[in-house]
Design an enzyme around this catalytic site. Structure first.
Site, mmCIF file in Angstrom:
data_model
loop_
_atom_site.group_PDB
_atom_site.id
_atom_site.type_symbol
_atom_site.label_atom_id
_atom_site.label_comp_id
_atom_site.label_asym_id
_atom_site.label_seq_id
_atom_site.Cartn_x
_atom_site.Cartn_y
_atom_site.Cartn_z
ATOM 1 N N SER A 66 20.015 28.779 65.387
ATOM 2 C CA SER A 66 18.742 27.768 65.658
ATOM 3 C C SER A 66 19.457 26.607 64.501
ATOM 4 O O SER A 66 20.286 26.778 63.606
ATOM 5 C CB SER A 66 17.432 28.248 65.215
ATOM 6 O OG SER A 66 17.638 28.498 64.082
ATOM 7 N N THR A 67 18.748 25.531 64.801
ATOM 8 C CA THR A 67 18.892 24.195 63.903
ATOM 9 C C THR A 67 18.892 24.775 62.372
ATOM 10 O O THR A 67 19.794 24.515 61.451
ATOM 11 C CB THR A 67 18.255 23.198 64.240
ATOM 12 O OG1 THR A 67 18.227 22.910 65.424
ATOM 13 C CG2 THR A 67 18.430 21.738 63.366
#
Length: 462
Positions: free
Chosen positions: A17-18
């Protein structure tokens, strides 16, 4: 492809994920290396590596995941390898949506760092339990984070987010940036003059080229409640979150005009309606929409219709209102109705001034101060102090309610604009205006007009 070969075809799925990417910059590379090593050491043939970079596990519309599932449906792979279960899903619901596809095509998955294997009954039970626990922990963590954010926001503490132009951070609070305050004042003044968000952007860009503004940034300036001290949150608006740059009356008038000027994309003729957003049907109360005609060149091409009738047949108003007729009727009516409106307002203002509670409030506050002084000096008993204190506070609360009602009903600055129309030769000046100038004039003084099929109108001024 024979069965032995087919059983060896695997897809390696990696995801980060970011937030995880910011913490572990090489997370994707680490997953690839570990999965590749595991596949080769166990005699699997790697059909492909599927990478989702910057996607949350709660999102099923991950590009690589969708590509992987498509390859599963086409029989290209028989087993999926992942490092940990949370790479595939963090919730039971999403997991079983993925599993439905895998089960349908007889494809298994397994983890490298965890002892999960979907090919056995015990393995599936273990997975279900662990996913439920993880989902519950995730929900509890989210609740704790939201609670902390809510508490900090309510205490008017700045948590995160981009600080808008004209404000700056000072000890976790937002304060006015005096060096950029004028930009915001100019933005609202430009919009008041032009009633056009695009022209406001152009004026700002011309005066402040160093900001490198675009249209949307300029538009967000005009709609940001922080400029009147209000913070919008998922828990509701927080009043007095920061000092205000713009007064509420100016801000609310700006929002009203922005809403009226907002139009859906249409043909090239839709931009010239003088009364767009100002007319309401007398029968159903809906705002009349514009309709462009070009049959009769001697007549106005601009008409207004009740779309509730024309689109849904839910109103009996079939009239096509001619813009020229509306304008002629309005010019006859506006001065008469404006005179009455101003006379009523003047009377109301005088009455409210006579009813002003400021002196009574000030007197009671002085009494409270003296009462406190007497108690401190031990000149009255605590029982007498509490009794008188409650009495005065109740009176103050009542007066404050009345005073608030007075202040909210005192005429605003717009009354001066209305009065100025009556002092000049209004009709002579009006006939010199182009369509855009006419529209700006009506938008600046009229909230809406109720119009019936005979062109009778009731004007509601701002």
């Amino acid at each position: 492809m024979d069965k032995t070969k087919k059983a060896e075809e695997v897809g390696l799925y990696v995801r980060v994920s970011t937030d995880e990417q910011a913490i572990n910059g090489d997370s994707l590379r680490t997953q690839r290396e570990e999965l590749t090593k595991y596949a080769l050491s166990n005699g699997f043939h790697i059909y492909g590596i599927y990478e989702d970079d910057g996607f949350s596990a709660t999102n099923l519309k991950r590009p690589a995941l969708q590509r992987l599932l498509k390859d599963v449906e086409q029989g290209k792979i028989n087993r999926i390898l992942i490092t940990k279960l949370d790479r595939l899903s963090r919730g039971v619901r999403n997991y079983y949506k993925i599993l439905d596809t895998l089960d349908e095509y007889g494809v298994f998955w397994q983890t490298v760092f965890e002892k999960y294997d979907s090919s056995t009954a015990n393995g599936r039970l273990h997975i279900n339990i662990m996913l439920s626990v993880a989902e519950n922990e995730s929900a509890q963590t989210s609740e704790r984070i939201r609670s902390v954010f809510k508490t900090k926001t309510e205490s008017k503490e700045l948590i995160s987010g981009k600080i808008p132009i004209g404000l700056k951070k000072d000890n976790k609070k937002l304060i006015i940036d005096e060096n950029k305050k004028q930009i915001i004042l100019d933005a609202f003044q430009f919009y008041k003059e032009t009633t056009s968000a695009y022209q406001t952007f152009q004026k700002l860009d011309l005066k402040y080229p160093e900001l490198q503004l675009n249209y949307m940034r300029a538009y967000r300036i005009l709609t940001n409640k922080l400029y009147i001290g209000i913070k919008e949150t998922r828990y509701g608006d927080i009043e007095d979150f920061c000092p205000s740059i713009i007064d509420k009356t100016t801000f609310e008038n700006t929002q009203r005009l922005l809403k009226k000027n907002a139009r859906k994309k249409s043909n090239n003729n839709s931009g010239g309606y003088i009364f767009q957003g100002l007319l309401k049907c007398s029968e159903c109360g809906y705002t009349l929409g514009g309709k462009f005609y070009s049959k009769n060149l001697e007549s106005s091409k601009y008409y207004y219709i009740c779309k509730r009738h024309h689109l849904a047949q839910k109103c009996s108003c079939k009239t096509n209102f001619n813009e020229i007729k509306i304008e002629q009727k309005l010019l006859k009516e506006v001065v008469t109705q404006l005179n009455k409106y101003i006379a009523d307002y003047d009377y109301k203002e005088q009455y409210l001034k006579e009813s002003d509670m400021s002196k009574e409030i000030s007197s009671l506050e002085n009494k409270l101060t003296k009462l406190k002084d007497l108690y401190i000096r031990d000149l009255i008993r605590i029982e007498d102090y509490e009794k008188d204190y409650k009495h005065y506070v109740l009176q103050l609360e009542e007066l404050a309610k009345k005073q608030k009602n007075i202040e909210t009903n005192i005429p605003n600055d717009n009354l001066r604009t209305l009065k100025s129309i009556l002092k000049n030769n209004f009709l002579l000046e009006y006939n010199k205006y182009n369509r855009l100038q006419k529209r700006r004039l009506w938008l600046s003084i009229i909230d809406y007009i109720i119009l019936d099929k005979d062109y009778n109108m009731e004007i509601f001024f701002i």
